[in-house]
Design a protein around this motif. Structure first.
Motif, short mmCIF file in Angstrom:
data_model
loop_
_atom_site.label_atom_id
_atom_site.label_comp_id
_atom_site.label_asym_id
_atom_site.label_seq_id
_atom_site.Cartn_x
_atom_site.Cartn_y
_atom_site.Cartn_z
N PRO A 160 0.58 -1.24 -0.11
CA PRO A 160 -0.10 0.10 -0.15
C PRO A 160 0.81 1.02 0.05
O PRO A 160 2.15 1.34 0.39
CB PRO A 160 -0.84 -0.09 1.29
CG PRO A 160 -0.42 -1.54 1.57
CD PRO A 160 0.56 -1.88 1.19
N VAL A 161 0.11 2.33 -0.54
CA VAL A 161 0.97 3.73 -0.32
C VAL A 161 1.20 4.15 1.03
O VAL A 161 0.15 3.99 1.77
CB VAL A 161 0.19 4.62 -1.12
CG1 VAL A 161 0.71 6.21 -1.22
CG2 VAL A 161 0.13 4.24 -2.55
N GLY A 162 2.26 4.48 1.39
CA GLY A 162 2.67 4.80 2.57
C GLY A 162 3.35 3.70 3.44
O GLY A 162 3.53 3.87 4.76
N THR A 163 3.97 2.85 2.70
CA THR A 163 4.70 1.60 3.49
C THR A 163 6.08 1.91 3.62
O THR A 163 6.55 2.46 2.66
CB THR A 163 4.45 0.41 2.76
OG1 THR A 163 3.07 -0.12 2.47
CG2 THR A 163 5.38 -0.84 3.26
N LYS A 187 2.20 3.18 7.28
CA LYS A 187 1.59 4.18 8.14
C LYS A 187 0.75 4.98 6.98
O LYS A 187 1.02 5.39 6.08
CB LYS A 187 2.95 5.36 8.07
CG LYS A 187 3.84 4.76 9.23
CD LYS A 187 4.91 5.85 9.35
CE LYS A 187 6.00 5.16 10.47
NZ LYS A 187 6.86 6.17 10.83
N LEU A 188 -0.51 5.07 7.22
CA LEU A 188 -1.71 5.32 6.73
C LEU A 188 -1.54 6.99 6.08
O LEU A 188 -0.90 7.65 6.72
CB LEU A 188 -2.97 5.34 7.28
CG LEU A 188 -3.48 3.89 7.63
CD1 LEU A 188 -4.95 3.99 8.40
CD2 LEU A 188 -3.49 2.98 6.24
N ILE A 189 -1.87 7.21 4.88
CA ILE A 189 -1.78 8.45 4.26
C ILE A 189 -2.94 9.11 4.67
O ILE A 189 -4.10 9.14 4.20
CB ILE A 189 -1.40 8.48 2.79
CG1 ILE A 189 -0.23 7.53 2.58
CG2 ILE A 189 -1.32 9.97 2.36
CD1 ILE A 189 1.26 8.26 2.99
N ALA A 190 -2.93 10.37 5.59
CA ALA A 190 -4.06 10.98 5.91
C ALA A 190 -3.74 12.51 6.20
O ALA A 190 -2.52 12.90 6.47
CB ALA A 190 -4.60 10.49 7.18
N GLN A 198 5.60 4.24 -6.93
CA GLN A 198 7.26 4.31 -6.73
C GLN A 198 7.53 2.90 -6.47
O GLN A 198 6.86 1.98 -5.86
CB GLN A 198 7.22 5.13 -5.10
CG GLN A 198 7.22 6.53 -5.22
CD GLN A 198 7.54 7.01 -3.70
OE1 GLN A 198 7.25 6.61 -3.03
NE2 GLN A 198 8.40 8.42 -3.95
N ARG A 199 8.90 2.67 -6.80
CA ARG A 199 9.54 1.25 -6.79
C ARG A 199 10.92 1.45 -6.06
O ARG A 199 11.52 2.43 -6.36
CB ARG A 199 9.62 0.71 -8.14
CG ARG A 199 8.51 0.39 -8.92
CD ARG A 199 8.69 0.10 -10.28
NE ARG A 199 9.66 -1.00 -10.47
CZ ARG A 199 9.43 -2.31 -10.96
NH1 ARG A 199 7.95 -2.71 -10.69
NH2 ARG A 199 10.16 -3.35 -10.97
N VAL A 200 11.32 0.42 -5.36
CA VAL A 200 12.46 0.38 -4.81
C VAL A 200 13.21 -0.90 -4.90
O VAL A 200 12.45 -2.08 -5.01
CB VAL A 200 12.65 0.71 -3.27
CG1 VAL A 200 11.53 -0.24 -2.57
CG2 VAL A 200 13.87 0.65 -2.72
N LEU A 201 14.53 -1.07 -5.20
CA LEU A 201 15.11 -2.54 -5.37
C LEU A 201 15.48 -2.92 -4.05
O LEU A 201 16.35 -2.37 -3.47
CB LEU A 201 16.42 -2.31 -6.34
CG LEU A 201 17.13 -3.40 -6.73
CD1 LEU A 201 16.41 -4.59 -7.22
CD2 LEU A 201 18.59 -3.27 -7.67
N ASP A 229 10.69 4.82 1.81
CA ASP A 229 9.49 5.07 2.31
C ASP A 229 8.70 5.46 1.11
O ASP A 229 8.84 6.46 0.39
CB ASP A 229 9.66 6.14 3.24
CG ASP A 229 8.38 6.47 3.76
OD1 ASP A 229 7.29 5.81 3.59
OD2 ASP A 229 8.19 7.93 4.66
N LEU A 230 7.58 4.52 0.65
CA LEU A 230 6.93 4.64 -0.42
C LEU A 230 5.55 5.32 -0.23
O LEU A 230 4.68 4.82 0.34
CB LEU A 230 6.44 3.26 -0.99
CG LEU A 230 7.71 2.43 -1.16
CD1 LEU A 230 7.37 1.10 -1.70
CD2 LEU A 230 8.86 2.94 -2.14
N THR A 231 5.68 6.44 -0.23
CA THR A 231 4.63 7.63 -0.18
C THR A 231 3.56 7.92 -1.36
O THR A 231 2.49 8.75 -1.15
CB THR A 231 5.13 8.82 0.49
OG1 THR A 231 6.13 9.37 -0.39
CG2 THR A 231 5.75 8.43 1.70
#
Length: 341
Positions: free
Chosen positions: A91-94, A157-160, A113-116, A107-109
């Protein structure tokens, strides 16, 4: 769907395929020479933030993710096939953490977004690669590189935009239900909310996302009650709305309890813009309400809104104050004038 905001996973990238030692052997070709191909690259492990997910529950049932190895090279200058990559959709915010649960890898906000996380091993060179003017018939090849194996943690961490804080039964779920399209569980006993809830709130044609987290109690930073495990979901919020139960006889103590837990949690959470509201005013007479408002304003050191989520009183004013803080946080910095001689 169950809510899960922390998961431990084990990943391993694929190893590279080994190079091939081969020589060309065909009729009427006396000196065919080396023709061993290189090995294929091993598969890598990626993490990608996607829309439509708000929990890590999928990683409770599968914790091991292994990419495939590259295929070895073959004769006739044929390179081995590459291994297939694996993509962990989160999920977004992980946040992605090392095994120590402290070092942040990424931190994928934002969606996409991708990370190796683990790079696949390179394939080994075949003997064709080592052919030179002085070594016309090399008889050696390289093995492929091994894959990377590691253990990581995924923390959501939820996006709010705004977060709701307060003791159990302060009326947070009722407030969220009255101001948004969310339908959290509402009851007259403590700890009705066991997992965070999100709702889209609208005021004056503007919309923002509000998060309702389970209630805190004294000692939550030490693990009492549900502890402070859900406070991470309001770390990204631009403003916090602190609801205080107006029917409580210890309003000042209730207020300071939450502030103390915010300070104990750290992470600059106590420094975020905060709006204080006295809830359940429909159950108070005018004299009691005035006295408790003065006590809360003295403890908070600022103005206090009077609201009632159940009766719908004073909600618009609070939402406008929240939006003002959110809009201030979203404002772009002033453009710097270009330099002129």
């Amino acid at each position: 769907m169950k809510f899960l905001d922390l998961a431990k996973v084990y990943i391993r990238s694929g190893g590279g395929g080994g190079g091939c030692v081969s020589f060309r052997r065909e009729k009427f070709i006396e000196f065919g020479g080396p023709d061993g191909g290189d090995g294929g690259r091993g598969g890598s492990v990626w993490a990608e933030a996607v829309e439509g997910l708000n929990t890590l529950i999928d990683f409770r049932y599968q914790q091991h993710f292994f990419a495939t190895n590259g295929r070895p090279g073959m004769g006739r200058q044929m390179t081995g096939a590459d291994g297939q990559d694996i993509v962990l959709k989160v999920p977004v915010g992980t946040e992605i953490l090392e095994e120590d649960e402290d070092t942040v890898i990424a931190d994928l906000t934002e969606a996409g977004q991708r990370v190796l996380l683990a790079k696949g091993g390179n394939g080994g060179f075949g003997n064709l690669h080592f052919k030179s003017s002085t070594n016309r018939a090399p008889a050696r090849a390289n093995p492929g590189q091994e894959g990377v194996e590691r253990t990581i943690w995924l923390r959501l961490k939820l996006i709010a935009d705004a977060g709701l804080l307060g003791l159990p039964n302060a009326g947070k779920s009722t407030f969220l239900a009255a101001t948004s399209n969310a339908r959290p569980k509402i009851a007259d006993y403590p700890f009705t909310t066991l997992v965070p809830n999100l709702g889209v709130v609208g005021v004056d044609g503007k919309e923002f996302v509000m998060a309702d987290i389970p209630g805190l109690i004294a000692g939550a930073s030490e693990g009492r009650g549900l502890g402070d495990r859900f406070l991470g979901h309001v770390e990204r919020c631009a403003v916090l709305l602190h609801l205080v139960d107006g029917t409580s006889s210890t309003i000042t103590k209730d207020y300071r309890t939450i502030i103390g837990e915010l300070e104990a949690y750290g992470g600059h959470l106590a420094d975020k813009p905060r709006i204080t509201a006295l809830n359940k005013i429909d159950a108070l007479d005018a004299k009691t309400l005035a006295g408790r408002r003065r006590s809360l304003e003295k403890a908070a050191g600022g103005p206090v809104f009077l609201i009632s989520g159940a009766a719908g009183m004073g909600l618009t004013e609070v939402l406008r104050a929240l939006w003002a803080e959110i809009a201030r946080s979203r404002a772009l910095p002033e453009e710097i004038a270009p330099w002129q001689p």
